[in-house]
Write an enzyme that holds these catalytic residues in place. Structure first.
Site, PDB file in Angstrom:
ATOM      1  CG  ASP A  86      -0.237  -0.073   2.525  1.00  0.00           C
ATOM      2  OD1 ASP A  86       0.991  -0.298   2.505  1.00  0.00           O
ATOM      3  OD2 ASP A  86      -0.879   0.096   3.571  1.00  0.00           O
ATOM      4  CG  HIS A 297      20.608   6.430 -18.212  1.00  0.00           C
ATOM      5  ND1 HIS A 297      19.495   6.389 -18.997  1.00  0.00           N
ATOM      6  CD2 HIS A 297      21.212   7.621 -18.502  1.00  0.00           C
ATOM      7  CE1 HIS A 297      19.426   7.488 -19.747  1.00  0.00           C
ATOM      8  NE2 HIS A 297      20.465   8.252 -19.459  1.00  0.00           N
ATOM      9  CG  ASP A 314      23.486  13.042 -15.554  1.00  0.00           C
ATOM     10  OD1 ASP A 314      22.731  13.998 -15.253  1.00  0.00           O
ATOM     11  OD2 ASP A 314      23.439  12.471 -16.661  1.00  0.00           O
ATOM     12  CG  ASP A 325      20.068  16.398 -17.712  1.00  0.00           C
ATOM     13  OD1 ASP A 325      20.810  15.801 -16.906  1.00  0.00           O
ATOM     14  OD2 ASP A 325      19.733  15.935 -18.821  1.00  0.00           O
ATOM     15  CG  HIS A 397      25.551   9.545 -24.832  1.00  0.00           C
ATOM     16  ND1 HIS A 397      25.541  10.920 -24.871  1.00  0.00           N
ATOM     17  CD2 HIS A 397      26.580   9.204 -24.020  1.00  0.00           C
ATOM     18  CE1 HIS A 397      26.517  11.390 -24.094  1.00  0.00           C
ATOM     19  NE2 HIS A 397      27.177  10.368 -23.572  1.00  0.00           N
ATOM     20  CG  HIS A 401      18.015  15.643 -23.553  1.00  0.00           C
ATOM     21  ND1 HIS A 401      17.438  16.355 -22.535  1.00  0.00           N
ATOM     22  CD2 HIS A 401      19.109  15.028 -23.003  1.00  0.00           C
ATOM     23  CE1 HIS A 401      18.122  16.163 -21.408  1.00  0.00           C
ATOM     24  NE2 HIS A 401      19.157  15.368 -21.668  1.00  0.00           N
ATOM     25  CG  HIS A 408      15.404  12.605 -21.810  1.00  0.00           C
ATOM     26  ND1 HIS A 408      15.601  11.261 -21.650  1.00  0.00           N
ATOM     27  CD2 HIS A 408      16.560  13.191 -21.392  1.00  0.00           C
ATOM     28  CE1 HIS A 408      16.817  11.047 -21.163  1.00  0.00           C
ATOM     29  NE2 HIS A 408      17.420  12.206 -20.997  1.00  0.00           N
ATOM     30  CD  GLU A 425      23.171  14.764 -22.031  1.00  0.00           C
ATOM     31  OE1 GLU A 425      23.587  13.898 -21.259  1.00  0.00           O
ATOM     32  OE2 GLU A 425      21.964  15.077 -22.128  1.00  0.00           O
ATOM     33  CE1 TYR A 429      29.963   8.450 -20.158  1.00  0.00           C
ATOM     34  CE2 TYR A 429      29.698   8.425 -22.553  1.00  0.00           C
ATOM     35  CZ  TYR A 429      29.413   8.987 -21.320  1.00  0.00           C
ATOM     36  OH  TYR A 429      28.576  10.079 -21.256  1.00  0.00           O
ATOM     37  NE  ARG A 446      26.200  12.025 -18.773  1.00  0.00           N
ATOM     38  CZ  ARG A 446      26.253  10.793 -18.320  1.00  0.00           C
ATOM     39  NH1 ARG A 446      26.982   9.888 -18.969  1.00  0.00           N
ATOM     40  NH2 ARG A 446      25.636  10.430 -17.223  1.00  0.00           N
ATOM     41  CD  GLU A 448      23.224  16.507 -19.021  1.00  0.00           C
ATOM     42  OE1 GLU A 448      23.492  15.709 -18.096  1.00  0.00           O
ATOM     43  OE2 GLU A 448      22.207  16.418 -19.732  1.00  0.00           O
TER      44      GLU A 448
HETATM   45  N1  GLY Z   1      20.339  12.730 -16.969  1.00  0.00           N
HETATM   46  C1  GLY Z   1      19.906  12.094 -18.131  1.00  0.00           C
HETATM   47  C2  GLY Z   1      20.484  12.714 -19.302  1.00  0.00           C
HETATM   48  O1  GLY Z   1      21.495  13.369 -19.207  1.00  0.00           O
HETATM   49  O2  GLY Z   1      19.948  12.662 -20.380  1.00  0.00           O
HETATM   50 MN    MN Z   2      20.779  15.094 -20.349  1.00  0.00          MN
HETATM   51 MN    MN Z   3      22.066  14.261 -17.381  1.00  0.00          MN
END
Ligand code: GLY
Ligand code: MN
Ligand code: MN
Length: 485
Positions: A86, A297, A314, A325, A397, A401, A408, A425, A429, A446, A448
């Site tokens: 619950d 992720h 991140d 982000d 990647h 976005h 996103h 970003e 890797y 990364r 970003e």
């Molecule tokens: N934090 C997810 C991305 O950078 O798209």
């Molecule tokens: Mn992002």
């Molecule tokens: Mn991110």
């Protein structure tokens, strides 16, 4: 925290006591009702900087203009999802419904008509259906606006309750188009609630059965066209979300010690979000050290850091629905090794090249193309790849976005326009076992930032967060109030 109230097993009771109990229950219910009627302080009154009702009204009018004649668009709230037994996951409103109405409650439906029309006794071009007031349910699950509260606070022409949605006869078949998004597959059916989302959807489905005039793709385009251009009121909230997030990243830089765990890094950053008023994270925070820096992720966040680890952080806060982000990559012990710095500088060069491309008229992919150009050239120069096309092994990647109510966010991914907020970003890797010198292994980086596209220069909204190796090392040398000594 159970939802089961039971008053069974009272086999005998005299009538006098029964009456007394009835009277006191009525008084109690009356008091609770009065309490909720007069001291309503939902999440709409504690915060004074929510999007104003005229913003949502303007968004509804814009959508109405985009809709074809004789059409109607229907939006359902997001489902309440069970975490276990619950206990529920935090409710998060459907961003489209929120964008158009400002409502933050579940089990609701918004219907927007192109033209004004007669629906039973109403002559209207929009109806919001919200949960009805219910003192008992509200004392368990939180306050509701109810129809009157929603009408007053959200300034929507017509507001009815969920019960009315079940009983109202909207003849969906008479419209040339009925636009709606596919219903969420994970909507649960609460057998005891005749007004929950699944019932509202069922009622709607029965009404539109055999009506094939839906086209969710068009609706998705209409919403994307609107949501991809941030209006000034939205930018205020986005700047706030990004400032909160950037300040939290800076505090983590100061506080990070190499004998911490990934979850302690996460705890610091999320504490700083909350302390500054963010309602939640915009997405699960990623705090990946060493080998975990190479998992895009990664959200497990359980590993103890090691002194030569790089940590990809991140994390972005959500403020009044809008998400930041931001990613920074930090050396656990405050100093980048030579190899880490060499890769870091490539990612930074790629990111700066990408940011330069964030100008109106450019293709959405222009920042990505610029970042790829740098990364493939530099990886080859370092001997990590033999052929430039192999860059994809280490940078797999996209670079950008849209950002907004969703991390996103909705958008057309065509040409960049003033008012877009997008991320830039790039990353590299190199997991253990990669076909290159092992000295590069377990380096994941990364960087970003969140960028506002404008007629002038791109504005890097998160640009105040240090990002050269030198500036990061300098910031990490500072002490945080969170450190023991
Ligand atoms: N934090 C997810 C991305 O950078 O798209
Ligand atoms: Mn992002
Ligand atoms: Mn991110």
């Amino acid at each position: 925290m159970s939802c089961i109230e039971s008053d069974r097993g009272q086999g005998t009771s005299d009538r006098g006591q029964g009456k007394k109990r009835l009277v006191s229950s009525l008084i109690l219910f009356g008091l609770i009702f009065l309490f909720f009627s007069f001291s309503f302080k939902g999440n709409y009154e504690y915060d004074t900087d929510l999007l104003p009702s005229y913003f949502h009204k303007d968004r509804r009018e814009t959508l109405r203009q985009l809709l074809p004649d004789s059409s109607v668009a229907v939006f359902f709230s997001n489902p309440v999802c069970t975490r276990s037994n619950d206990v529920e996951f935090d409710f998060h409103q459907d961003p489209n419904l929120f964008y158009l109405t400002g409502l933050r409650e579940p089990n609701s439906v918004f219907v927007l008509f192109k033209e004004k029309q007669q629906i039973d006794t109403l002559f209207t071009n929009e109806i919001l259906f919200v949960m009805h007031r219910d003192p008992n349910a509200e004392s368990w699950h939180g306050r509701r606006l109810g129809a009157d509260g929603a009408k007053k606070r959200l300034e929507i022409n017509s507001v009815l309750t969920d019960e009315a949605f079940r009983n109202l006869n909207i003849d969906w078949k008479k419209y040339k188009k009925v636009f709606f998004f596919p219903m969420e597959p994970d909507v649960r059916d609460d057998a005891e609630d005749p007004n929950d989302l699944s019932e509202l959807i069922r009622k709607f489905r029965n009404g539109i059965y055999k009506n094939t005039n839906n086209d969710s793709l068009y609706l998705s385009e209409y919403m994307s066209m609107m949501r991809q251009i941030k209006l000034p009121e939205e930018l205020v909230l986005m700047r706030k979300a990004i400032t909160i997030s950037g300040e939290a990243h800076i505090e983590l830089m100061k506080a990070l010690e190499s004998d911490m765990t990934e979850y302690q890094g996460q705890a610091i950053i999320e504490y700083e979000f909350k302390k500054r008023g963010a309602e939640s994270v915009g997405y699960p925070s990623i705090c990946g050290a060493g080998e975990n820096s190479c998992i895009l992720h990664y959200t497990t966040n359980r590993k103890p850091m090691e002194k030569n680890n790089l940590i990809v952080v991140d994390a972005g806060a959500e403020y009044h629905g809008y998400s930041a982000d931001i990613t920074r990559t930090l050396p656990a012990n405050g100093k980048f090794t030579m190899e880490q710095k060499a890769i870091y500088d490539i990612v930074l060069e790629a990111q700066l090249a990408g940011i330069k491309e964030c100008i109106p008229g450019n293709e959405f992919r222009a920042p990505h193309k610029a970042a790829v150009r740098v990364i493939k050239k530099r990886l080859k120069e370092l001997g990590i790849i033999a052929n430039e096309e192999d860059y994809i092994k280490y940078f797999f990647h996209g670079t950008s976005h849209y950002l907004g109510l969703d991390v996103h966010d909705a958008g057309m991914y065509g040409k960049l326009e003033g008012g877009n907020v997008i991320t830039v970003e790039p990353g590299i890797y190199i997991p253990e076992g990669s076909p290159c010198d092992p000295k590069w292994w377990n380096i994941g980086i990364r960087i970003e930032d969140d960028v506002l596209v404008s007629a002038y220069l791109p504005e890097v909204l998160s640009g105040f967060v240090p990002k050269t190796t030198l500036d990061i090392e300098k910031m990490m040398a500072e002490k945080s109030y969170l450190n023991k000594k």
